[in-house]
Write a protein that holds these residues in place. Structure first.
Motif, mmCIF file in Angstrom:
data_model
loop_
_atom_site.group_PDB
_atom_site.id
_atom_site.type_symbol
_atom_site.label_atom_id
_atom_site.label_comp_id
_atom_site.label_asym_id
_atom_site.label_seq_id
_atom_site.Cartn_x
_atom_site.Cartn_y
_atom_site.Cartn_z
ATOM 1 N N PHE A 12 1.777 -4.224 -6.724
ATOM 2 C CA PHE A 12 2.898 -3.352 -6.372
ATOM 3 C C PHE A 12 3.536 -2.657 -7.574
ATOM 4 C CE2 PHE A 12 3.356 -6.551 -2.711
ATOM 5 C CZ PHE A 12 2.468 -5.839 -1.918
ATOM 6 N N ASN A 13 3.326 -3.183 -8.781
ATOM 7 C CA ASN A 13 3.902 -2.531 -9.961
ATOM 8 C C ASN A 13 2.861 -1.755 -10.767
ATOM 9 O OD1 ASN A 13 2.478 -4.599 -11.112
ATOM 10 N ND2 ASN A 13 4.181 -5.427 -12.325
ATOM 11 N N GLY A 61 10.853 3.761 4.517
ATOM 12 C CA GLY A 61 10.715 5.091 3.932
ATOM 13 C C GLY A 61 9.334 5.276 3.338
ATOM 14 N N ALA A 62 9.047 6.505 2.932
ATOM 15 C CA ALA A 62 7.740 6.821 2.368
ATOM 16 C C ALA A 62 7.689 6.503 0.881
ATOM 17 C CB ALA A 62 7.426 8.299 2.586
ATOM 18 N N GLY A 63 6.499 6.096 0.400
ATOM 19 C CA GLY A 63 6.264 5.913 -1.032
ATOM 20 C C GLY A 63 6.865 4.661 -1.621
ATOM 21 N N ASP A 95 5.053 -1.255 -0.252
ATOM 22 C CA ASP A 95 4.541 -0.975 1.086
ATOM 23 C C ASP A 95 3.016 -0.906 1.008
ATOM 24 O OD1 ASP A 95 4.115 -0.247 3.687
ATOM 25 O OD2 ASP A 95 4.748 1.835 3.404
ATOM 26 N N GLY A 96 2.405 -2.080 0.953
ATOM 27 C CA GLY A 96 0.972 -2.144 0.712
ATOM 28 C C GLY A 96 0.136 -1.522 1.800
ATOM 29 N N ASN A 97 0.542 -1.655 3.068
ATOM 30 C CA ASN A 97 -0.278 -1.128 4.157
ATOM 31 C C ASN A 97 0.129 0.277 4.582
ATOM 32 O OD1 ASN A 97 2.111 -1.630 5.429
ATOM 33 N ND2 ASN A 97 1.287 -3.083 6.942
ATOM 34 N N GLY A 98 1.117 0.863 3.905
ATOM 35 C CA GLY A 98 1.465 2.255 4.129
ATOM 36 C C GLY A 98 2.128 2.549 5.459
#
Length: 562
Positions: free
Chosen positions: A467-468, A489-491, A495-498
């Protein structure tokens, strides 16, 4: 009139004299230094026979006729001259340097000879044996030159020269099959083929016409030769031949492979291997040195190749294993590294290296060479010399920590700044950081102001759970997830699975991949070795993205602030 001393039947002869005509056998006759024979004389040198230095077959005046020297064994000293009117037949034994004059004939069917020097008008017929080096005097008044007919045997150090004719088949020019006839050679072209006795040859030259005479050559055995025990000495592989080396076996020798294949599944290959339109695949075991030239492919999936070279369209694919002494590429040589460990490597004029995974301990890119980096990593010794081109593919690029915000997807930008730090995330998710030092030692990063450095934003293949974006899945990524749990939210970084929410499913992704890194992921992918030629074409397509025609320039970090 010459004087000589007879003891028995030519038992000892005074040094510096012309031997009497007739038939002379050595032994029992001992031939000293500076001796000569004249007309109507035959000298037979047999096993244990010896001839001193500066021997003359025929007089230096060129007036001798019917002079024959038959060398069946023994040894001849240096400075041996075959003068006009003489015929020298080497069938065995050894000779040192040999000079063949206008009107003399040197027939080599066996034995070993050192440097052979052919004067204009001399004739060499090579059907067997070995010549260590060959020089042919060329006259500015064409077509006067030595006549060199090559049916078999071997020649060490020489170039293609006017007067050479090759008798055999399976002829290739720069790795491409051709038929017989007269071939015009220009530049540093490579002519190869199989001689009438079944031996292969590979020789380069320039600005010369070479007649190729097609004759019947020995048939090959198309069944692969398996070496899995003992030591096998190997010198050549012909078109259609193949060898498999396995555990328990060893191959030694300097091998020229033309239109053939060599698979190393284990064992040890001691020596050098020159590949012309051939393929070498190393899965396990070890190879000392391999050279891919003119359409050849070397694929290292495992094991060890001590050193490898590519030129003239030859390709080296490294997907695993190790190359401790690195690669050396020049003259349109191509190197694709997707895994494994590679030592310090050199890229010279017109060569290309595509790095998408693995590790290269050091890299020197010279004039007109191109390095495309989309993954993997390079050690501290990265040197980009004037005229070289370094292209980075990834995302999140920054200069001295300041993000480059104006990058468009697929659009290359040129970085002209020096003495700054260029960082980012490569396409495979690996972090990258280069010190663009304008000076320094070979142990540092060095990027000449005359080198071209570009960055191109592409979609990054993120390591699941990272994640980083530091190339590792560890506790630091858990902290990112924990601190953003429940956010939407987006991005979002965690949020690994999008799905635009940080929740337990993202935690499950982190947990499943905990401990992985970009390097281990690359190693996993490298285990799926593609077909070598397909891999080369794919990497070439990446390298040929129209960077030079679409480059914009980043001149200062300040211009790229958000």
């Amino acid at each position: 009139m010459a004087t000589f001393l007879l003891v028995g039947q030519f038992g000892n002869i005074t040094i510096g004299q012309t031997l009497p005509s007739g038939i002379i056998n050595a032994p029992p006759t001992t031939i000293g230094n500076n001796q000569s024979i004249g007309s109507n004389t035959t000298l037979n040198v047999r096993n244990s026979g010896a001839v001193g230095i500066n021997f003359r077959a025929g007089l230096d005046s060129g007036s001798s006729t019917n002079v024959v020297v038959n060398i069946e064994g023994g040894s001849l000293g240096g400075g041996f001259w075959a003068n006009r009117g003489s015929r020298v037949n080497l069938r065995g034994g050894t000779t040192s340097s040999v000079y063949v004059s206008d009107g003399a004939v040197f027939n080599v069917s066996g034995g070993q000879t050192g440097h052979v020097n052919l004067l204009v008008g001399a004739v060499l017929n090579l059907t067997g044996g070995q010549i260590s080096a060959l020089s042919a005097q060329q006259s500015p008044f064409a077509p006067y030159h030595p006549q060199i007919n090559i049916y078999g045997g071997g020649i060490g150090d020489t170039d293609l020269q006017a007067g050479m004719r090759f008798f055999g088949g399976e002829f290739r020019l720069n790795g491409v099959e051709i038929g017989g006839g007269t071939i015009a050679i220009d530049g540093l072209s490579l002519l190869s083929g199989t001689l009438q006795d079944g031996r292969v040859f590979a020789i380069s030259g320039y600005d010369v016409e070479i007649p190729l005479v097609e004759t019947v050559i020995p048939a090959i055995n198309p069944t692969p030769t398996v070496v899995d025990q003992g030591t096998v000495h190997l010198e050549q592989l012909r078109t259609g031949e193949s060898v498999v080396l396995r555990d328990g076996g060893m191959i030694d020798g300097y091998v020229t492979a033309i239109g053939s294949s060599l698979l190393v599944e284990g064992g040890e290959f001691r020596g050098n291997c020159l590949l012309i339109d051939s393929e070498l695949v190393v899965q396990q075991g070890s190879v000392d040195f391999a050279w891919a030239s003119h359409g050849s492919v070397i694929t290292l999936a495992g094991g060890r190749v001590r050193r490898a070279t590519s030129d003239e369209g030859g390709v080296i694919n490294v997907a695993g294993g190790s190359l401790p002494q690195g690669v050396y590429a020049y003259s349109e040589g191509i190197v694709n590294i997707s895994g494994g460990v590679v030592g310090h490597s050199n890229l010279l004029k017109d060569s290309v290296l595509n790095l998408s995974g693995g590790y290269v301990s050091g890299l020197a890119a010279w004039d007109t060479s191109v390095v495309n980096i989309s993954g993997g990593s390079v050690g501290d010794g990265f040197e980009a010399y004037p005229g070289s081109i370094i292209n980075l593919f990834g995302d999140s690029f920054a200069i001295n920590g300041v993000p480059v915000q104006s990058l468009s997807l697929g659009e290359p930008f040129q970085v002209t700044q020096r003495d700054v730090t260029l960082s980012g995330i490569l396409a495979d998710g690996t972090p990258v950081s280069f010190e663009l030092n304008s000076s320094g030692s070979s142990q540092d990063h060095f990027f000449s102001a005359s080198a071209v450095v570009t960055i191109t934003r592409v979609e990054v293949t993120r390591l699941p759970g990272d994640f980083n974006s530091d190339g590792q899945v560890n506790l630091a990524d858990y902290t990112v997830w924990r601190d953003s749990l429940g956010q939407t939210g987006a991005g979002l970084a965690a949020d690994g699975n999008g799905d635009s929410v940080v929740d337990a499913r993202d935690y499950a992704e982190w947990k499943e991949n905990f401990g992985r890194s970009s390097a281990s992921s690359a190693s996993f992918e490298a285990s799926k070795v593609p077909e070598p030629r397909s891999m080369a074409i794919a990497c070439l397509l990446v390298a040929m993205v129209g960077i030079s025609s679409r480059v914009r320039t980043i001149r200062s970090a300040d211009n790229n602030r958000a």
